[in-house]
Design a protein around this motif. Structure first.
Motif, PDB file in Angstrom:
ATOM      1  N   SER A  11      47.364  36.042  44.863  1.00  0.00           N
ATOM      2  CA  SER A  11      46.025  35.480  44.984  1.00  0.00           C
ATOM      3  C   SER A  11      45.578  34.890  43.651  1.00  0.00           C
ATOM      4  N   GLY A  12      44.449  34.220  43.698  1.00  0.00           N
ATOM      5  CA  GLY A  12      43.876  33.670  42.479  1.00  0.00           C
ATOM      6  C   GLY A  12      43.461  34.759  41.510  1.00  0.00           C
ATOM      7  N   LEU A  13      43.007  35.897  42.046  1.00  0.00           N
ATOM      8  CA  LEU A  13      42.624  37.013  41.182  1.00  0.00           C
ATOM      9  C   LEU A  13      43.844  37.552  40.435  1.00  0.00           C
ATOM     10  N   TYR A  14      44.958  37.632  41.119  1.00  0.00           N
ATOM     11  CA  TYR A  14      46.194  38.098  40.483  1.00  0.00           C
ATOM     12  C   TYR A  14      46.619  37.114  39.381  1.00  0.00           C
ATOM     13  N   ASP A  15      46.525  35.823  39.650  1.00  0.00           N
ATOM     14  CA  ASP A  15      46.836  34.815  38.627  1.00  0.00           C
ATOM     15  C   ASP A  15      45.920  34.963  37.421  1.00  0.00           C
ATOM     16  N   TRP A  16      44.624  35.137  37.689  1.00  0.00           N
ATOM     17  CA  TRP A  16      43.640  35.278  36.624  1.00  0.00           C
ATOM     18  C   TRP A  16      43.977  36.500  35.773  1.00  0.00           C
ATOM     19  N   MET A  17      44.276  37.614  36.440  1.00  0.00           N
ATOM     20  CA  MET A  17      44.586  38.845  35.720  1.00  0.00           C
ATOM     21  C   MET A  17      45.897  38.707  34.924  1.00  0.00           C
ATOM     22  N   ALA A  18      46.909  38.102  35.519  1.00  0.00           N
ATOM     23  CA  ALA A  18      48.181  37.904  34.812  1.00  0.00           C
ATOM     24  C   ALA A  18      47.975  37.029  33.580  1.00  0.00           C
ATOM     25  N   GLN A  19      47.145  36.004  33.711  1.00  0.00           N
ATOM     26  CA  GLN A  19      46.874  35.101  32.590  1.00  0.00           C
ATOM     27  C   GLN A  19      46.159  35.850  31.465  1.00  0.00           C
ATOM     28  N   ARG A  20      45.183  36.695  31.817  1.00  0.00           N
ATOM     29  CA  ARG A  20      44.425  37.422  30.800  1.00  0.00           C
ATOM     30  C   ARG A  20      45.259  38.505  30.131  1.00  0.00           C
TER      31      ARG A  20
END
Length: 122
Positions: A11-20
């Motif tokens: 999901s987009g949340l997973y992408d956001w968290m992986a990026q951070r």
């Protein structure tokens, strides 16, 4: 509409968290290296070799290398899905996007393998 076919995440949340998280790991690694360089102003090869001969530094470097790959993949996937669209480049958008992502993935894999070889002397 862009599908999640080539995205490794869920999901987009997973992408956001992986990026951070990857950004924090990379920041910690580079702050450590900067601090090491500042506290060793007359650094010679033997000192640098000594630092990287410790397994904890190799593992930290490997973690930073993995974080760099994750960070780059999420960033390049986002760029390809946002900008390589049918509206922007025409009917070949899916093929161009796939080719772009494949080239990025192959390059990141090659850099990762190369980094492992450098770190562990394989």
């Amino acid at each position: 509409m862009v599908t999640n076919v080539t995205n490794f995440s869920r999901s987009g949340l997973y992408d956001w968290m992986a990026q951070r998280v990857s950004a924090v790991v990379l920041a910690a690694y580079f702050i450590f290296l900067l601090g090491y360089l500042l506290f060793h102003p007359n650094l010679v090869y033997a000192d640098w070799h000594g630092l990287f001969s410790h397994n904890w530094m190799r593992i930290f470097s490997l973690l930073a290398l993995v974080a760099l790959g994750v960070h780059a993949w999420v960033g390049m996937w986002t760029i390809s899905t946002d900008y390589l669209t049918a509206m922007a480049i025409g009917k070949w958008a899916t093929g161009v996007r796939f080719l772009f992502q494949a080239v990025c993935g192959i390059a990141m894999f090659a850099y990762f393998v190369w980094g492992v070889q450098i770190l562990w002397g394989i």
